[in-house]
Design a protein around this motif. Structure first.
Motif, PDB file in Angstrom:
ATOM      1  N   PHE A   4     -19.503  29.450  99.882  1.00 33.58           N
ATOM      2  CA  PHE A   4     -19.541  31.006  99.938  1.00 33.58           C
ATOM      3  C   PHE A   4     -19.472  31.332 101.294  1.00 33.58           C
ATOM      4  O   PHE A   4     -18.883  32.427 101.450  1.00 33.58           O
ATOM      5  CB  PHE A   4     -21.170  31.164  99.557  1.00 33.58           C
ATOM      6  CG  PHE A   4     -21.860  32.572  99.637  1.00 33.58           C
ATOM      7  CD1 PHE A   4     -21.300  33.554  99.043  1.00 33.58           C
ATOM      8  CD2 PHE A   4     -22.611  32.763 100.591  1.00 33.58           C
ATOM      9  CE1 PHE A   4     -21.737  35.050  99.147  1.00 33.58           C
ATOM     10  CE2 PHE A   4     -23.151  34.273 101.062  1.00 33.58           C
ATOM     11  CZ  PHE A   4     -22.636  35.132 100.086  1.00 33.58           C
ATOM     12  N   PHE A   5     -19.752  30.331 102.180  1.00 35.77           N
ATOM     13  CA  PHE A   5     -19.808  30.782 103.606  1.00 35.77           C
ATOM     14  C   PHE A   5     -18.243  30.814 104.022  1.00 35.77           C
ATOM     15  O   PHE A   5     -17.720  31.941 104.468  1.00 35.77           O
ATOM     16  CB  PHE A   5     -20.338  29.663 104.366  1.00 35.77           C
ATOM     17  CG  PHE A   5     -20.090  29.678 105.854  1.00 35.77           C
ATOM     18  CD1 PHE A   5     -20.915  30.625 106.731  1.00 35.77           C
ATOM     19  CD2 PHE A   5     -19.227  28.746 106.622  1.00 35.77           C
ATOM     20  CE1 PHE A   5     -20.573  30.683 108.004  1.00 35.77           C
ATOM     21  CE2 PHE A   5     -19.149  29.029 108.196  1.00 35.77           C
ATOM     22  CZ  PHE A   5     -19.530  29.912 108.559  1.00 35.77           C
ATOM     23  N   VAL A   6     -17.481  29.850 103.673  1.00 38.57           N
ATOM     24  CA  VAL A   6     -16.141  29.979 103.799  1.00 38.57           C
ATOM     25  C   VAL A   6     -15.394  30.988 103.292  1.00 38.57           C
ATOM     26  O   VAL A   6     -14.537  31.734 103.944  1.00 38.57           O
ATOM     27  CB  VAL A   6     -15.414  28.779 103.532  1.00 38.57           C
ATOM     28  CG1 VAL A   6     -13.751  28.656 103.570  1.00 38.57           C
ATOM     29  CG2 VAL A   6     -15.899  27.422 104.043  1.00 38.57           C
ATOM     30  N   SER A   7     -15.647  31.398 102.052  1.00 35.40           N
ATOM     31  CA  SER A   7     -15.072  32.610 101.485  1.00 35.40           C
ATOM     32  C   SER A   7     -15.451  33.964 102.172  1.00 35.40           C
ATOM     33  O   SER A   7     -14.443  34.839 102.177  1.00 35.40           O
ATOM     34  CB  SER A   7     -15.415  32.597  99.946  1.00 35.40           C
ATOM     35  OG  SER A   7     -16.868  32.942  99.879  1.00 35.40           O
ATOM     36  N   ARG A   8     -16.649  34.081 102.641  1.00 34.71           N
ATOM     37  CA  ARG A   8     -16.893  35.474 103.271  1.00 34.71           C
ATOM     38  C   ARG A   8     -16.187  35.437 104.736  1.00 34.71           C
ATOM     39  O   ARG A   8     -15.708  36.409 105.300  1.00 34.71           O
ATOM     40  CB  ARG A   8     -18.539  35.373 103.329  1.00 34.71           C
ATOM     41  CG  ARG A   8     -19.140  35.459 102.039  1.00 34.71           C
ATOM     42  CD  ARG A   8     -18.865  36.933 101.488  1.00 34.71           C
ATOM     43  NE  ARG A   8     -17.650  36.545 100.482  1.00 34.71           N
ATOM     44  CZ  ARG A   8     -16.821  37.426 100.208  1.00 34.71           C
ATOM     45  NH1 ARG A   8     -16.955  38.689 100.523  1.00 34.71           N
ATOM     46  NH2 ARG A   8     -15.886  37.287  99.528  1.00 34.71           N
ATOM     47  N   VAL A   9     -16.122  34.341 105.382  1.00 37.84           N
ATOM     48  CA  VAL A   9     -15.506  34.332 106.780  1.00 37.84           C
ATOM     49  C   VAL A   9     -13.930  34.533 106.501  1.00 37.84           C
ATOM     50  O   VAL A   9     -13.592  35.497 107.286  1.00 37.84           O
ATOM     51  CB  VAL A   9     -15.679  32.831 107.510  1.00 37.84           C
ATOM     52  CG1 VAL A   9     -14.913  32.872 108.693  1.00 37.84           C
ATOM     53  CG2 VAL A   9     -17.045  32.645 108.008  1.00 37.84           C
ATOM     54  N   ILE A  10     -13.384  33.753 105.828  1.00 39.16           N
ATOM     55  CA  ILE A  10     -11.929  34.183 105.605  1.00 39.16           C
ATOM     56  C   ILE A  10     -11.619  35.674 105.099  1.00 39.16           C
ATOM     57  O   ILE A  10     -10.439  35.896 104.992  1.00 39.16           O
ATOM     58  CB  ILE A  10     -11.258  33.174 104.847  1.00 39.16           C
ATOM     59  CG1 ILE A  10     -11.575  32.993 103.314  1.00 39.16           C
ATOM     60  CG2 ILE A  10     -11.393  31.887 105.406  1.00 39.16           C
ATOM     61  CD1 ILE A  10     -10.893  32.023 102.438  1.00 39.16           C
ATOM     62  N   ARG A  11     -12.579  35.981 104.234  1.00 34.48           N
ATOM     63  CA  ARG A  11     -12.228  37.511 103.634  1.00 34.48           C
ATOM     64  C   ARG A  11     -12.509  38.480 104.796  1.00 34.48           C
ATOM     65  O   ARG A  11     -11.841  39.600 104.633  1.00 34.48           O
ATOM     66  CB  ARG A  11     -13.173  37.535 102.407  1.00 34.48           C
ATOM     67  CG  ARG A  11     -12.873  38.833 101.676  1.00 34.48           C
ATOM     68  CD  ARG A  11     -11.681  39.295 101.219  1.00 34.48           C
ATOM     69  NE  ARG A  11     -11.470  40.308 100.696  1.00 34.48           N
ATOM     70  CZ  ARG A  11     -10.758  41.497 101.247  1.00 34.48           C
ATOM     71  NH1 ARG A  11     -10.519  41.279 102.570  1.00 34.48           N
ATOM     72  NH2 ARG A  11     -10.830  42.634 100.809  1.00 34.48           N
ATOM     73  N   LEU A  12     -13.474  38.406 105.397  1.00 37.32           N
ATOM     74  CA  LEU A  12     -14.042  39.458 106.497  1.00 37.32           C
ATOM     75  C   LEU A  12     -13.148  39.559 107.804  1.00 37.32           C
ATOM     76  O   LEU A  12     -12.958  40.632 108.248  1.00 37.32           O
ATOM     77  CB  LEU A  12     -15.594  39.333 106.433  1.00 37.32           C
ATOM     78  CG  LEU A  12     -16.473  39.772 105.407  1.00 37.32           C
ATOM     79  CD1 LEU A  12     -18.097  39.500 105.712  1.00 37.32           C
ATOM     80  CD2 LEU A  12     -16.269  41.090 104.767  1.00 37.32           C
ATOM     81  N   TYR A  13     -13.353  38.311 108.331  1.00 41.69           N
ATOM     82  CA  TYR A  13     -12.993  38.424 109.788  1.00 41.69           C
ATOM     83  C   TYR A  13     -11.375  38.751 109.991  1.00 41.69           C
ATOM     84  O   TYR A  13     -11.039  39.304 111.065  1.00 41.69           O
ATOM     85  CB  TYR A  13     -13.342  37.083 110.621  1.00 41.69           C
ATOM     86  CG  TYR A  13     -14.838  37.038 110.920  1.00 41.69           C
ATOM     87  CD1 TYR A  13     -15.378  37.786 111.883  1.00 41.69           C
ATOM     88  CD2 TYR A  13     -15.870  36.730 109.958  1.00 41.69           C
ATOM     89  CE1 TYR A  13     -16.550  37.732 112.153  1.00 41.69           C
ATOM     90  CE2 TYR A  13     -17.200  36.761 110.157  1.00 41.69           C
ATOM     91  CZ  TYR A  13     -17.498  37.176 111.223  1.00 41.69           C
ATOM     92  OH  TYR A  13     -18.895  37.615 111.753  1.00 41.69           O
ATOM     93  N   PRO A  14     -10.604  38.398 109.517  1.00 43.78           N
ATOM     94  CA  PRO A  14      -9.121  38.357 109.953  1.00 43.78           C
ATOM     95  C   PRO A  14      -8.641  39.789 110.155  1.00 43.78           C
ATOM     96  O   PRO A  14      -8.051  40.272 111.255  1.00 43.78           O
ATOM     97  CB  PRO A  14      -8.120  37.613 108.774  1.00 43.78           C
ATOM     98  CG  PRO A  14      -9.042  36.537 108.401  1.00 43.78           C
ATOM     99  CD  PRO A  14     -10.541  37.200 108.346  1.00 43.78           C
TER     100      PRO A  14
END
Length: 381
Positions: A109-119
């Protein structure tokens, strides 16, 4: 938000099926319609910001130099309701996050949110800042230290201004993710998600009268019921409809219509009745999606349309009004709005392909390696 793989069509009215474990379900058809709705919601917000805001309708405003209702009266009346796209985003987010997290670990969940939101967000921060520097006279850019702090996406929690005002919605999204992470850590089941909806809803109802700032901060009463509606719709989609889920959905609508009224008072350009009609039509469409009525729609171009949503939303506002300000006397205003929106759609496509995809892959690889390393240190500690 990204749309994950959808589940099988819902079962007939009745109790949830016995299989409510947190295990990942089988691969099933993608919900293409949700991708399309996301882009429509984004375009509603974009049109509102360019043509339908109170600011744009003021005499001598910085965007058009005169009241937009005089320049484009019909477009203004339509665009004045575009702010509802944000509430639509919140409902879809609740639906999609619950769908994409089912059977996944907190780390996933954490990884999916980081790679979805930040770039895309990092690119948008620098893009908007560059536009404000290169085309001054409309909006002052923030100080460098404030711009750099914006890269954390946590500026709202520290009282730091947003590089672009549209980022305010990300603060609501982040709080929802943090709360839902607790349920993900426990393992998603029908019962746990229902309990989460009820507890969060109760907290959101109590927060305004509690005079307890921490409760208000966590419960996020202005947005909570939209996310809860999305969660209930997903449970309806996965397990079938029942009276409890319809009750949660009805309560979400009732609480939502009150918040819509508050937004109408803030925006001062649209009516409560019109806003409720639009939001209700959207909710009925989401019910149709949850019940499998739109499963036959599998137009692949909708996936591309959905991929434009997040970059478009992040980049359009300040950069867009700056461009309109500088070009407003060069062409018909309706044509100008169309050209600017088309330009941002093209830019969003480029950002998705050139920035989001490669940066997300690199971030995912790095984060996965970090978690593997973390586990190895835990075993040897």
């Amino acid at each position: 938000m990204p749309v994950a793989v959808a589940e099988r069509p819902p079962q007939p009215l009745g109790a949830p099926k016995a299989d409510t474990s947190a295990r990942a379900p089988r691969q099933r058809p993608r919900l293409y319609v949700v991708d399309g709705i996301r882009l429509v919601a984004a375009l509603m917000v974009v049109l509102h910001h360019f043509v339908g805001t109170r600011r744009a309708n003021e005499a001598g405003n910085i965007i058009w130099d005169r009241s937009v209702s005089e320049i484009m009266p019909t477009v203004f009346r339509v665009a004045s309701f575009g702010w509802i796209g944000v509430e639509i985003f919140f409902v879809i987010s609740g639906f999609v996050i619950c769908m994409s997290c089912w059977g996944r670990t907190p780390k996933d969940f954490f990884v999916s949110r980081v790679i979805r939101l930040y770039p895309a967000y990092w690119f948008a921060v620098f893009f908007t800042t560059a536009v404000l520097v290169l085309l001054p006279g409309v909006q002052e850019r923030l100080r460098l230290r404030e711009i750099l702090f914006n890269l954390t996406m946590l500026q709202a929690g520290s009282g730091i201004p947003n590089v672009d005002p549209v980022y305010w919605t990300l603060w609501s999204e982040l709080r929802f993710y943090l709360l839902f992470l607790v349920v993900v850590a426990m393992g998603l089941t029908y019962r746990r998600v229902v309990v989460f909806c009820c507890v969060w809803g109760a907290a959101a109802m109590l927060a305004p009268i509690s005079k307890f700032p921490l409760l208000t901060l966590v419960a996020d009463p202005s947005a909570a019921w939209y996310f809860i509606a999305g969660l209930a719709l997903y449970l309806m989609h996965r397990f079938g409809q029942d009276l409890l889920l319809w009750g949660i959905l009805a309560m979400s609508w009732l609480m939502g219509q009150l918040e819509l009224g508050e937004r109408v008072e803030y925006e001062q350009v649209s009516s409560w009745r019109g806003a409720v009609v639009i939001f209700t039509a959207f909710m009925l469409l989401m019910v149709a999606i949850a019940l499998g009525r739109t499963d036959r729609i599998r137009w692949r171009w909708l996936v591309t349309a959905g991929s434009l949503t997040y970059p478009l939303y992040l980049m359009h506002y300040l950069a867009g009004i700056v461009v309109i300000h500088h070009l407003r006397d060069t062409m018909d205003p309706r044509l100008l709005v169309g050209v600017v929106i088309t330009g941002f759609l093209v830019l969003s496509r480029l950002v998705h392909r050139v920035v989001e995809r490669p940066v997300a892959r690199a971030l995912k690889k790095g984060l996965e390696s970090s978690f593997v390393r973390l586990r190895s240190f835990q075993r040897t500690a």
